[in-house]
Design a protein around this motif. Structure first.
Motif, short mmCIF file in Angstrom:
data_model
loop_
_atom_site.label_atom_id
_atom_site.label_comp_id
_atom_site.label_asym_id
_atom_site.label_seq_id
_atom_site.Cartn_x
_atom_site.Cartn_y
_atom_site.Cartn_z
N GLN A 154 0.82 -1.20 0.00
CA GLN A 154 0.00 0.00 0.00
C GLN A 154 0.86 1.26 0.00
O GLN A 154 1.67 1.47 0.92
CB GLN A 154 -0.91 0.01 1.24
N ASN A 156 1.31 4.99 0.77
CA ASN A 156 0.68 5.89 1.73
C ASN A 156 0.87 7.35 1.37
O ASN A 156 0.33 8.22 2.05
CB ASN A 156 1.24 5.63 3.13
N ASP A 164 3.71 0.66 2.86
CA ASP A 164 3.92 -0.49 3.73
C ASP A 164 3.16 -1.68 3.16
O ASP A 164 2.56 -1.60 2.09
CB ASP A 164 3.52 -0.19 5.18
N HIS A 166 0.29 -4.69 3.77
CA HIS A 166 -0.86 -5.16 4.52
C HIS A 166 -1.06 -6.65 4.27
O HIS A 166 -0.98 -7.11 3.12
CB HIS A 166 -2.12 -4.41 4.10
N GLU A 171 -2.78 -3.21 8.97
CA GLU A 171 -1.84 -2.19 8.52
C GLU A 171 -0.40 -2.68 8.56
O GLU A 171 -0.06 -3.65 9.23
CB GLU A 171 -2.00 -0.94 9.39
N GLY A 172 0.45 -1.92 7.84
CA GLY A 172 1.84 -2.30 7.67
C GLY A 172 2.63 -2.55 8.95
O GLY A 172 3.43 -3.50 8.99
N GLU A 503 6.72 5.67 13.75
CA GLU A 503 5.59 5.29 12.92
C GLU A 503 4.69 6.45 12.53
O GLU A 503 3.83 6.30 11.68
CB GLU A 503 4.79 4.20 13.63
N GLN A 624 -11.70 -0.34 8.33
CA GLN A 624 -10.26 -0.19 8.17
C GLN A 624 -9.96 0.43 6.81
O GLN A 624 -10.51 0.02 5.79
CB GLN A 624 -9.57 -1.55 8.28
N HIS A 626 -8.04 1.16 3.37
CA HIS A 626 -7.26 0.40 2.39
C HIS A 626 -7.37 -1.11 2.60
O HIS A 626 -6.40 -1.85 2.42
CB HIS A 626 -5.79 0.81 2.42
#
Length: 750
Positions: A154, A156, A164, A166, A171-172, A503, A624, A626
């Motif tokens: 994905q 960002n 990152d 998935h 998430e990453g 992060e 969530q 993506h």
């Protein structure tokens, strides 16, 4: 009396002959040619070996009896056969393997920190070889992972192109990325760590979906991706892969392998260049960031007695990438006249393994160290950071009996981080963040019956912020003797200790005080997974493989920053609520007797969180970002044998997903259905020489309105003629900003 002694002597001789162990020796071939370095083992025992470069192998000290001999090699279908071992005599066998390009049928994996057959692993592991990724060549492993069902690289940021990975919608930061089983790709550098890995050094890529913290510790909450590099002793002496596209980017992979006595070395280099400022959507910004990178990887391995492991590797990576307004020049870096996002990245990595010379024991010492430096300018915001991660691990693999395989381990990871934000001090006084994370783990693989295996594991870690952390797991596998049917059931716990300052660094550039008002609990997940694999061989010689899973993950204690309560503070707390990732996935592989091969995978999932917006308030459901409800990948390959020509049609399809939008945003909050399709033709010109070319993104699909207010990237006129209060935004992304393009390349291996 003489007869009595003679009788006793004959009985003793007969007993000695029966008690004397036997041996097996043989050669592994395919289509009349030897197969070097195949893996050979006796099913249900710990006895095994590796064939030499001429395909020859030998197994010694085997008690008399009948055994199931299993032979596997990357790129070939596994084979099993019964072998009778006589006392004091060698048994000679000739093994023939059939070629296979199936990613589902590959056999040697390390999902349990020990090489096992894929069909024998209690953990569901998906395995992909470089040959699979070559069906749609990409300049980096990050982009290659789009071909893996349930895995979504994905982006960002639509300007700088960072992102990152998935897994099943999570998430990453909840995906652990390993190289040779070691966590050297840290949270600060996932996209950079995967960008410069040359395909010439990758042996295979293993994907585990679901928590794996019992063996791998923090960050393996949603799953892990383990990149296994080639053994220098088995690598081609020379390989090269050069390709470019009509967008005028160029990628080159070079590798060479050599032997020097007991040592073997592999040297691999990746060069990538793209310097075109394309703006197809006419928003004044580059559609894809320009990039110049170099990666150099060198790995050494040594032959030692009793096939003990010894290897040492190092990699250096440097990249210069830019995205922004078309008129940007380096002298504008960090200024507010022309917008640009410029990132200079340099990192180096060291990793190695050494099996201690303890007779009869397998004690393996593993270690790695990496340093990542990033010098960035996002418009007027400068972000300079350094992260160092040191990792060490000692494992003891012990088989106290044929039915038990015991694994004990101790690990230590130290993460040091410093940047130019208030999170780690001030310009006058820096306070780097240091986290030391020791842990121990135990795992027992217990063979209940010849068809069933139970795996139980437990890990203990101590974190100075979170205290004591326990992560258990339990897995059960049942399979038929021929491996045609395998059922796996697993329950596991994952955890993540958050490095607060790596992060969400873009938000830490103001003069805010970092506040942690309460003892933070580690982020946790519980996962239940049911996996079933069915392998069918027809009378016509076709093979069909079905690999299906049902998964459910319950996630708690998410740590989120609060920027709204006090404008002078950043407050970190555990989320008051929970998150869920649930769904089904199916991978299929059809290899027909004719030169046709079909692979397809689908994932249907529901990923959301329920959070409490106010103290004592009700929980509300939030989808969530993506995480598409439906996604799929597919590959169709047909080979014209008489012409030495192969056609590959690959693609991915994605259903609607929730997107980040601003209040009163005119852009849809959910993406449309879309498909990215590719076509490639590969012509074999001679031994080891291939010419390939094709078209990417056949349908020329491009997302719309990727940037909000691109005409005012510094928000200088945000209060003028802007009734909805929009601000410049780069995070609205659901597909690559690259349209249709052709590519051409040449590949050679000696």
């Amino acid at each position: 009396m003489k007869n009595i002694f003679l009788t006793i002597w004959l009985l003793l001789a007969a007993f000695a002959a029966v008690a004397q162990p036997g041996s097996i020796r043989g050669t592994v071939r395919a289509d009349g040619k030897v197969v070097p370095f195949a893996s050979i083992g006796l099913k249900g025992t710990t006895t095994g070996t590796t064939a030499d470069e001429f395909g020859a192998f030998g197994l010694a000290n085997i008690p008399p009896g009948t055994y199931r001999l299993v032979v596997t090699a990357v790129g070939f279908q596994p084979t099993e056969r019964n072998v009778a071992v006589a006392a004091g005599k060698p048994t000679t066998v000739a093994v023939a393997l059939a070629a296979s390009s199936s990613a589902l049928g590959e056999v040697v994996v390390s999902g349990t920190l020990g090489e096992v057959l894929k069909s024998e692993s209690p953990i569901a592991v998906e395995l992909y070889t470089p040959r699979y990724f070559q069906k749609n060549p990409s300049p980096c492993l990050f982009e290659n992972l789009t071909m893996v069902n349930g895995v979504r690289p994905q982006l960002n940021c639509n300007v700088c192109g960072t992102g990152d990975i998935h897994i099943n919608g999570l998430e990453g930061p909840y995906t652990m990325v390993l190289i040779d089983g070691m966590p050297i790709v840290s949270s600060l550098s996932t996209v950079y760590g995967l960008s410069g890995i040359p395909s010439s050094l990758v042996e295979r890529v293993e994907v585990v979906k679901g928590p794996a913290s019992t063996l791998y510790g923090s960050e393996a909450v949603g799953g892990l991706i383990n990149v296994i590099t080639k053994n220098p002793a088995k690598a081609p002496r020379f390989s090269a892969d050069l390709f470019g596209t009509s967008h005028r980017d160029l990628n080159l992979d070079l590798a060479t392998a050599a032997k020097a006595g007991p040592a073997s070395t592999l040297l691999s280099t990746n060069l990538y260049g793209y310097n075109q400022r394309r703006d197809v959507n006419n928003d004044g910004f580059t559609d894809v960031p320009t990039q110049h990178r170099i990666s150099v990887f060198n790995k050494w391995s040594w032959q030692r007695p009793e096939q003990r492991v010894a290897s040492l590797a190092g990699r250096y990576y440097y990249e210069d990438r830019f995205g922004g307004q078309l008129g940007w020049r380096p002298e504008f870096r960090g200024g507010d006249s022309v917008y640009g996002e410029s990132v200079y990245t340099s990192r180096y990595e060291l990793l190695g393994q050494y099996q201690l010379p303890v007779a009869g024991q397998k004690l393996l010492l593993s270690g790695s160290f990496n340093q990542h430096r990033q010098n960035s300018a996002y418009g007027t915001t400068r972000y300079n950071a350094t992260q160092r991660v040191a990792f060490g691990q000692l494992t003891w693999a012990h088989g106290p009996s044929i039915r038990h395989n015991l694994l004990l381990g101790a690990a230590f990871r130290s993460t040091w981080y410093d940047d130019n934000t208030p999170a780690t001090g001030s310009e006058q006084h820096t306070q780097p963040d240091l986290v030391n994370l020791p842990g121990v783990f135990v795992q027992d693989e217990f063979r209940l019956t010849p068809d069933a295996t139970l795996l139980a594991g437990l890990r203990y870690d101590y974190n100075p912020r979170h205290g004591n952390i326990l992560t258990p797991r339990l897995n059960y596998k049942w399979g038929t003797v021929d491996g045609s049917r395998v059922l796996r059931v697993g329950i596991g716990n994952g955890y993540r200790v958050v490095n607060l300052f790596t992060e969400d660094h873009a938000a830490l550039t103001g003069a805010r005080q970092v506040v942690v008002p309460e003892a933070l609990r580690p982020e946790r997940s519980w996962n239940a997974n049911l996996n079933y694999t069915r392998f069918i061989t027809t009378k016509a010689g076709s093979t069909l493989t079905f690999d299906g899973s049902v998964f459910y993950t319950y996630f708690t204690n998410k740590i989120s920053p609060d920027y709204d309560t006090d404008p002078n503070q950043i407050v970190y707390r555990n989320l008051d609520g929970y998150a869920i990732s649930r769904g089904i996935s199916l991978n299929t592989d059809f290899t027909f007797s004719r030169p046709l091969k079909l692979l397809a995978g689908i994932t249907v999932m529901d990923v959301f969180r329920r959070e409490r917006t106010a103290e004592g308030g009700a929980l509300r459901r939030v989808a969530q970002l993506h995480a598409p409800v439906f996604s799929g990948t597919y590959t169709a390959s047909y080979t014209f044998t008489q012409w030495g020509l192969t056609l590959d049609y690959t693609g991915q399809v994605s259903g609607p997903m929730q997107l980040p939008v601003q209040p009163n945003d005119f852009r849809p909050s959910r993406s449309p259905w879309f498909s990215l399709q590719n076509l490639q033709a590969t012509k074999r010109l001679g031994p080891g020489l291939e010419l390939y070319g094709g078209v990417k993104n056949l349908l020329d699909f491009l997302p719309r309105h990727a940037l909000l207010r691109p005409f005012d990237p510094f928000d200088k006129t945000v209060n003028q003629n802007n009734p909805n209060g929009y601000t410049f935004d780069t995070s609205y992304n659901f597909a690559p900003l690259q349209g249709r393009r052709t590519f051409l390349g040449v590949r050679y291996s000696l």
